[in-house]
Design a protein around this motif. Structure first.
Motif, PDB file in Angstrom:
ATOM      1  N   MET A   1      22.313  76.852  90.706  1.00  0.00           N
ATOM      2  CA  MET A   1      22.757  75.573  91.259  1.00  0.00           C
ATOM      3  C   MET A   1      23.240  75.772  92.697  1.00  0.00           C
ATOM      4  N   GLU A   2      22.810  74.863  93.579  1.00  0.00           N
ATOM      5  CA  GLU A   2      23.295  74.904  94.947  1.00  0.00           C
ATOM      6  C   GLU A   2      24.775  74.543  94.976  1.00  0.00           C
ATOM      7  N   MET A   3      25.551  75.308  95.747  1.00  0.00           N
ATOM      8  CA  MET A   3      26.991  75.079  95.839  1.00  0.00           C
ATOM      9  C   MET A   3      27.394  74.954  97.305  1.00  0.00           C
ATOM     10  N   LEU A   4      28.277  74.018  97.588  1.00  0.00           N
ATOM     11  CA  LEU A   4      28.828  73.851  98.927  1.00  0.00           C
ATOM     12  C   LEU A   4      30.276  74.329  98.951  1.00  0.00           C
ATOM     13  N   LEU A  24      27.863  64.388  91.784  1.00  0.00           N
ATOM     14  CA  LEU A  24      27.226  63.807  90.604  1.00  0.00           C
ATOM     15  C   LEU A  24      25.862  63.221  90.941  1.00  0.00           C
ATOM     16  N   CYS A  25      25.748  62.596  92.112  1.00  0.00           N
ATOM     17  CA  CYS A  25      24.501  61.919  92.484  1.00  0.00           C
ATOM     18  C   CYS A  25      23.412  62.878  92.947  1.00  0.00           C
ATOM     19  N   VAL A  58      31.754  61.757  82.894  1.00  0.00           N
ATOM     20  CA  VAL A  58      30.566  60.946  83.163  1.00  0.00           C
ATOM     21  C   VAL A  58      29.363  61.823  83.495  1.00  0.00           C
ATOM     22  N   GLY A  59      29.619  62.918  84.210  1.00  0.00           N
ATOM     23  CA  GLY A  59      28.524  63.752  84.694  1.00  0.00           C
ATOM     24  C   GLY A  59      28.316  65.050  83.951  1.00  0.00           C
ATOM     25  N   GLY A  60      28.959  65.216  82.776  1.00  0.00           N
ATOM     26  CA  GLY A  60      28.772  66.441  81.995  1.00  0.00           C
ATOM     27  C   GLY A  60      29.022  67.694  82.805  1.00  0.00           C
ATOM     28  N   GLY A  78      26.589  68.121  85.831  1.00  0.00           N
ATOM     29  CA  GLY A  78      25.542  68.200  84.825  1.00  0.00           C
ATOM     30  C   GLY A  78      24.756  66.903  84.793  1.00  0.00           C
ATOM     31  N   ALA A  79      24.380  66.473  83.588  1.00  0.00           N
ATOM     32  CA  ALA A  79      23.590  65.250  83.434  1.00  0.00           C
ATOM     33  C   ALA A  79      24.506  64.035  83.337  1.00  0.00           C
TER      34      ALA A  79
END
Length: 339
Positions: A1-4, A24-25, A58-60, A78-79
């Motif tokens: 996963m890309e991380m900032l 989330l988006c 909301v975003g798992g 997540g999803a």
């Protein structure tokens, strides 16, 4: 996963909430260091923690460091899942700020959502429920986003106890929007909302608005919250133009006269009315994210606030857009979002 890797020192809770929404988006995770480092009480406060936990649910998402007072947070989205949710700040922390954190994710979900929020609904330094209903939600509809709001009971600082219900429909590809001309002035009306306080306070506030803007009797409204959950006062001035309506809000506080509250609201509205802007300063901050998710758009505003500038810089880290602003005249700026 890309991380900032994000620095939370220059900003406050708004930077955290925007990062959660964007994560989330986009599916991009982040770590946030030095959260609210320059505030008198650094780190996550209860309403910030509620927003983090709401976004995670909301975003798992997987979250590390989510606890009161934490100055470091790691968020791995997540999803996104639509459905029924309930969140409580456990205080008078703002319901509306928690809702705005998760809204962008919910309109991208694959099923409708219903959200129940408990806490403060009319808070200083946060959009009131009335502002969201009158100013924010109608503009979301222009993007193709359907959100419904229902206020069950108002909540003021410090008692809280407010309850807000929201419904969110999934949205497809967002429409690009330009909010540049507000049209002719059609109507102005004022509402004084009181809880556990004398009606005289609200009448004095409304008298100031009447004197400044000539509001007729049918444009002055007094509302008492019953049963009262503690003292509170909010004064709303709704300004409706042909193409856009906005609401200016002031809050009563100990040691501040009703006249001072109303004068502050009137001055803010007067600045807007004297400008050529379509969108007021506060709404501009909030429209920037859906406009960036749509990929392009523009709006005119009275001034690019510090919040707008910091939000723009954060959005550009998550999304392939460029955000700029140009001064049109002494009272008006144009904000442009483009790919």
């Amino acid at each position: 996963m890309e991380m900032l890797e994000l620095d939370g020192a220059p900003g406050g809770g708004q930077l955290l909430r925007s990062a959660l929404s964007l994560s989330l988006c986009t599916g991009i995770g982040f770590t946030l260091q030095d959260i609210r480092a320059k505030r008198s009480k650094p780190g996550l406060m209860r309403q910030h923690l509620t927003a983090v936990n709401a976004a995670a649910q909301v975003g798992g998402a997987r979250v590390h460091g989510a606890e009161l007072g934490a100055t470091w947070l790691r968020f791995e989205p997540g999803a996104i899942r639509g459905g029924d949710y309930s969140f409580a700040t456990g205080s008078a922390g703002s319901c509306t700020l928690v809702l705005q954190t998760i809204l962008p994710a919910l309109w991208r979900a694959d099923a409708p959502s219903r959200v129940r929020l408990e806490g403060g609904t009319h808070n200083p330094l946060a959009p009131s429920v009335d502002f969201l209903a009158d100013s924010f939600v109608p503009r979301l509809r222009d993007f193709g986003i359907e959100v419904g709001l229902a206020l069950e009971s108002p909540g003021f600082y410090p008692a809280g106890g407010g309850v807000l219900h929201a419904t969110v429909q999934p949205a497809g590809e967002l429409r690009a929007c330009a909010f540049e001309a507000r049209g002719e002035l059609e109507r102005m009306d004022g509402t004084a909302l009181l809880s556990g306080l004398s009606s005289d306070i609200g009448l004095r506030e409304l008298a100031v608005l009447q004197a400044r803007f000539g509001l007729g009797e049918d444009a002055r409204h007094l509302r008492q919250v019953r049963p009262s959950r503690g003292p509170g006062n909010a004064l709303m001035l709704r300004v409706r133009h042909a193409a856009h309506g906005t609401t200016f809000t002031g809050f009563g506080e100990r040691g501040k006269s009703a006249e001072a509250v109303a004068t502050g609201v009137a001055d803010e509205a007067q600045t807007y009315l004297a400008s050529g802007a379509c969108i007021d300063e506060h709404l501009g901050d909030q429209l920037l994210l859906p406009m960036a998710l749509a990929g392009k758009g523009s709006f005119t505003t009275t001034a690019p606030s510090d919040h707008l500038r910091s939000n723009a810089a954060l959005i550009e880290k998550f999304l392939p857009v460029e955000i700029s602003w140009d001064q049109q005249d002494e009272t008006t700026w144009r904000v442009i979002v483009e790919e």
